[in-house]
Write a protein that holds these residues in place. Structure first.
Motif, PDB file in Angstrom:
ATOM      1  N   ASP A 108       0.864  -1.190   0.000  1.00 17.40           N
ATOM      2  CA  ASP A 108       0.000   0.000   0.000  1.00 17.40           C
ATOM      3  C   ASP A 108       0.893   1.230   0.000  1.00 17.40           C
ATOM      4  N   THR A 109       1.509   1.501  -1.143  1.00 16.93           N
ATOM      5  CA  THR A 109       2.543   2.530  -1.206  1.00 16.93           C
ATOM      6  C   THR A 109       2.020   3.946  -1.049  1.00 16.93           C
ATOM      7  N   ASP A 110       0.706   4.138  -1.195  1.00 17.91           N
ATOM      8  CA  ASP A 110       0.154   5.473  -0.949  1.00 17.91           C
ATOM      9  C   ASP A 110      -0.440   5.604   0.450  1.00 17.91           C
ATOM     10  N   GLY A 111      -0.416   4.504   1.206  1.00 20.25           N
ATOM     11  CA  GLY A 111      -0.856   4.537   2.596  1.00 20.25           C
ATOM     12  C   GLY A 111      -2.312   4.868   2.802  1.00 20.25           C
ATOM     13  N   ASP A 112      -3.159   4.582   1.804  1.00 24.79           N
ATOM     14  CA  ASP A 112      -4.568   4.953   1.938  1.00 24.79           C
ATOM     15  C   ASP A 112      -5.410   3.875   2.595  1.00 24.79           C
ATOM     16  N   GLY A 113      -4.765   2.791   3.030  1.00 21.51           N
ATOM     17  CA  GLY A 113      -5.490   1.724   3.712  1.00 21.51           C
ATOM     18  C   GLY A 113      -6.126   0.712   2.797  1.00 21.51           C
ATOM     19  N   THR A 114      -6.050   0.929   1.501  1.00 24.43           N
ATOM     20  CA  THR A 114      -6.569  -0.026   0.522  1.00 24.43           C
ATOM     21  C   THR A 114      -5.393  -0.678  -0.191  1.00 24.43           C
ATOM     22  N   ILE A 115      -5.231  -1.977   0.007  1.00 25.69           N
ATOM     23  CA  ILE A 115      -4.089  -2.694  -0.550  1.00 25.69           C
ATOM     24  C   ILE A 115      -4.443  -3.251  -1.930  1.00 25.69           C
ATOM     25  N   GLY A 116      -3.591  -2.958  -2.901  1.00 27.09           N
ATOM     26  CA  GLY A 116      -3.781  -3.510  -4.230  1.00 27.09           C
ATOM     27  C   GLY A 116      -4.616  -2.671  -5.162  1.00 27.09           C
ATOM     28  N   ASN A 117      -4.808  -1.376  -4.833  1.00 27.32           N
ATOM     29  CA  ASN A 117      -5.556  -0.539  -5.771  1.00 27.32           C
ATOM     30  C   ASN A 117      -4.627  -0.040  -6.884  1.00 27.32           C
ATOM     31  N   GLY A 118      -5.155   0.750  -7.784  1.00 26.40           N
ATOM     32  CA  GLY A 118      -4.396   1.142  -8.966  1.00 26.40           C
ATOM     33  C   GLY A 118      -3.142   1.933  -8.692  1.00 26.40           C
ATOM     34  N   SER A 119      -3.082   2.632  -7.552  1.00 26.43           N
ATOM     35  CA  SER A 119      -1.919   3.472  -7.268  1.00 26.43           C
ATOM     36  C   SER A 119      -0.832   2.736  -6.498  1.00 26.43           C
ATOM     37  N   ASP A 120      -1.105   1.493  -6.074  1.00 23.41           N
ATOM     38  CA  ASP A 120      -0.116   0.722  -5.326  1.00 23.41           C
ATOM     39  C   ASP A 120       0.835   0.002  -6.281  1.00 23.41           C
ATOM     40  N   THR A 121       2.109   0.009  -5.912  1.00 20.72           N
ATOM     41  CA  THR A 121       3.112  -0.597  -6.792  1.00 20.72           C
ATOM     42  C   THR A 121       3.892  -1.722  -6.122  1.00 20.72           C
ATOM     43  N   GLY A 122       3.660  -1.960  -4.842  1.00 19.28           N
ATOM     44  CA  GLY A 122       4.442  -2.958  -4.126  1.00 19.28           C
ATOM     45  C   GLY A 122       3.699  -4.262  -3.920  1.00 19.28           C
ATOM     46  N   LYS A 123       4.432  -5.263  -3.440  1.00 20.93           N
ATOM     47  CA  LYS A 123       3.893  -6.587  -3.148  1.00 20.93           C
ATOM     48  C   LYS A 123       3.471  -6.665  -1.693  1.00 20.93           C
ATOM     49  N   ASN A 124       2.411  -7.415  -1.429  1.00 19.00           N
ATOM     50  CA  ASN A 124       1.938  -7.600  -0.062  1.00 19.00           C
ATOM     51  C   ASN A 124       2.625  -8.825   0.540  1.00 19.00           C
ATOM     52  N   TYR A 125       3.497  -8.592   1.538  1.00 18.55           N
ATOM     53  CA  TYR A 125       4.268  -9.676   2.144  1.00 18.55           C
ATOM     54  C   TYR A 125       3.620 -10.238   3.410  1.00 18.55           C
ATOM     55  N   ALA A 126       2.498  -9.685   3.830  1.00 18.84           N
ATOM     56  CA  ALA A 126       1.792 -10.202   5.011  1.00 18.84           C
ATOM     57  C   ALA A 126       0.291 -10.072   4.785  1.00 18.84           C
ATOM     58  N   PRO A 127      -0.263 -10.788   3.813  1.00 26.32           N
ATOM     59  CA  PRO A 127      -1.659 -10.596   3.419  1.00 26.32           C
ATOM     60  C   PRO A 127      -2.681 -10.849   4.522  1.00 26.32           C
ATOM     61  N   ASP A 128      -2.336 -11.687   5.487  1.00 29.85           N
ATOM     62  CA  ASP A 128      -3.287 -11.993   6.560  1.00 29.85           C
ATOM     63  C   ASP A 128      -3.106 -11.114   7.796  1.00 29.85           C
ATOM     64  N   PHE A 129      -2.164 -10.189   7.727  1.00 30.29           N
ATOM     65  CA  PHE A 129      -1.828  -9.414   8.924  1.00 30.29           C
ATOM     66  C   PHE A 129      -2.545  -8.067   9.007  1.00 30.29           C
ATOM     67  N   TRP A 130      -2.827  -7.448   7.867  1.00 31.06           N
ATOM     68  CA  TRP A 130      -3.241  -6.047   7.870  1.00 31.06           C
ATOM     69  C   TRP A 130      -4.722  -5.853   8.196  1.00 31.06           C
ATOM     70  N   LYS A 131      -5.052  -6.117   9.434  1.00 31.05           N
ATOM     71  CA  LYS A 131      -6.411  -5.891   9.928  1.00 31.05           C
ATOM     72  C   LYS A 131      -6.471  -4.529  10.615  1.00 31.05           C
ATOM     73  N   PRO A 132      -7.661  -3.938  10.766  1.00 31.27           N
ATOM     74  CA  PRO A 132      -7.768  -2.635  11.438  1.00 31.27           C
ATOM     75  C   PRO A 132      -7.155  -2.613  12.838  1.00 31.27           C
ATOM     76  N   THR A 133      -7.143  -3.768  13.532  1.00 28.87           N
ATOM     77  CA  THR A 133      -6.565  -3.828  14.879  1.00 28.87           C
ATOM     78  C   THR A 133      -5.044  -3.738  14.857  1.00 28.87           C
ATOM     79  N   HIS A 134      -4.447  -3.862  13.672  1.00 26.49           N
ATOM     80  CA  HIS A 134      -2.993  -3.781  13.542  1.00 26.49           C
ATOM     81  C   HIS A 134      -2.538  -2.459  12.936  1.00 26.49           C
ATOM     82  N   LEU A 135      -3.475  -1.569  12.678  1.00 27.32           N
ATOM     83  CA  LEU A 135      -3.145  -0.325  11.986  1.00 27.32           C
ATOM     84  C   LEU A 135      -3.549   0.880  12.808  1.00 27.32           C
ATOM     85  N   GLY A 136      -2.653   1.848  12.884  1.00 30.43           N
ATOM     86  CA  GLY A 136      -2.940   3.081  13.604  1.00 30.43           C
ATOM     87  C   GLY A 136      -3.374   4.170  12.643  1.00 30.43           C
TER      88      GLY A 136
END
Length: 219
Positions: A108-136
């Motif tokens: 989520d290279t733009d940090g908008d909380g949406t992983i894999g949208n058109g503006s993201d360019t990186g790979k997700n290395y922890a697909p099961d980790f990014w829940k709202p309880t893990h994000l500030g």
């Protein structure tokens, strides 16, 4: 002594005694609950640090190096006691390095909380980790955190991430290439040093007094 029905009510002393007992019991329950929550938080932080570390290693495998930023992770020194007191600042050094790590590991290279949208360019290395309880950050009505300000530990603070020790190692190896007798400096060119020659990852475990012995950490 048997009271007559007319005098069957509690006396003031009895009521005060009962209230005092209830208050003591409530205090004991609260204290036990607080200790249990703290212990659960510490255990969860240990698990999450291991999960994040695996993602970091996978990132290194793909990219040939750890997530590293000269202005964020190289300059963050976990040996500095003042680092812990900055965790409550969502724009502080710890939070900024944590957000950088989130962007690198989630894709989520733009940090908008949406992983894999058109503006993201990186790979997700922890697909099961990014829940709202893990994000500030600020949650919207649907519970989504946007923008993401940092990776959040169980105590509501950002996880710290530093490559200060990695930079020390990199600069030492660079020096050896031209001088076989080059000394290993304690600090890097940024004036920081860290603990590990790879990366430092930690939760301050709710401590903001700089008592690093209380932290959950990978060193």
């Amino acid at each position: 002594m048997i009271r007559s029905p007319r005098n069957a009510a509690f006396t003031l002393v009895e009521m005060i005694t009962v209230i005092a007992i209830i208050a003591i019991l409530a205090g004991l329950i609260l204290a036990v609950n607080t200790v249990a929550q703290k212990k659960a938080g510490l255990s969860r932080a240990e698990t999450e640090i291991k999960e994040i570390s695996v993602a970091i290693e996978n990132y290194k495998t793909d990219n040939g190096g750890y997530p590293q930023d000269p202005n964020l992770t190289d300059t963050l020194d976990p040996r500095n006691a003042s680092v812990a007191t900055s965790v409550t600042n969502p724009q502080g050094a710890v939070a900024q390095s944590s957000r950088f790590l989130y962007e690198q590991l989630s894709g989520d290279t733009d940090g908008d909380g949406t992983i894999g949208n058109g503006s993201d360019t990186g790979k997700n290395y922890a697909p099961d980790f990014w829940k709202p309880t893990h994000l500030g950050g600020t949650k919207n009505g649907s519970g989504k955190v946007a923008p993401v300000l940092y990776i959040m530990d169980p105590f509501g603070n950002p996880y710290g991430y530093s490559t200060a020790g990695l930079l020390v190692e990199q600069e030492f190896r660079a020096a050896l290439s031209t001088n076989p007798n080059a000394p290993r400096n304690v600090q890097n060119s940024k004036g920081t040093q860290g603990y590990n020659p790879t990366f430092d990852l930690w939760s301050c475990a709710g401590d903001t007094a700089g008592l690093s012995a209380k932290w959950i950490k990978n060193w």
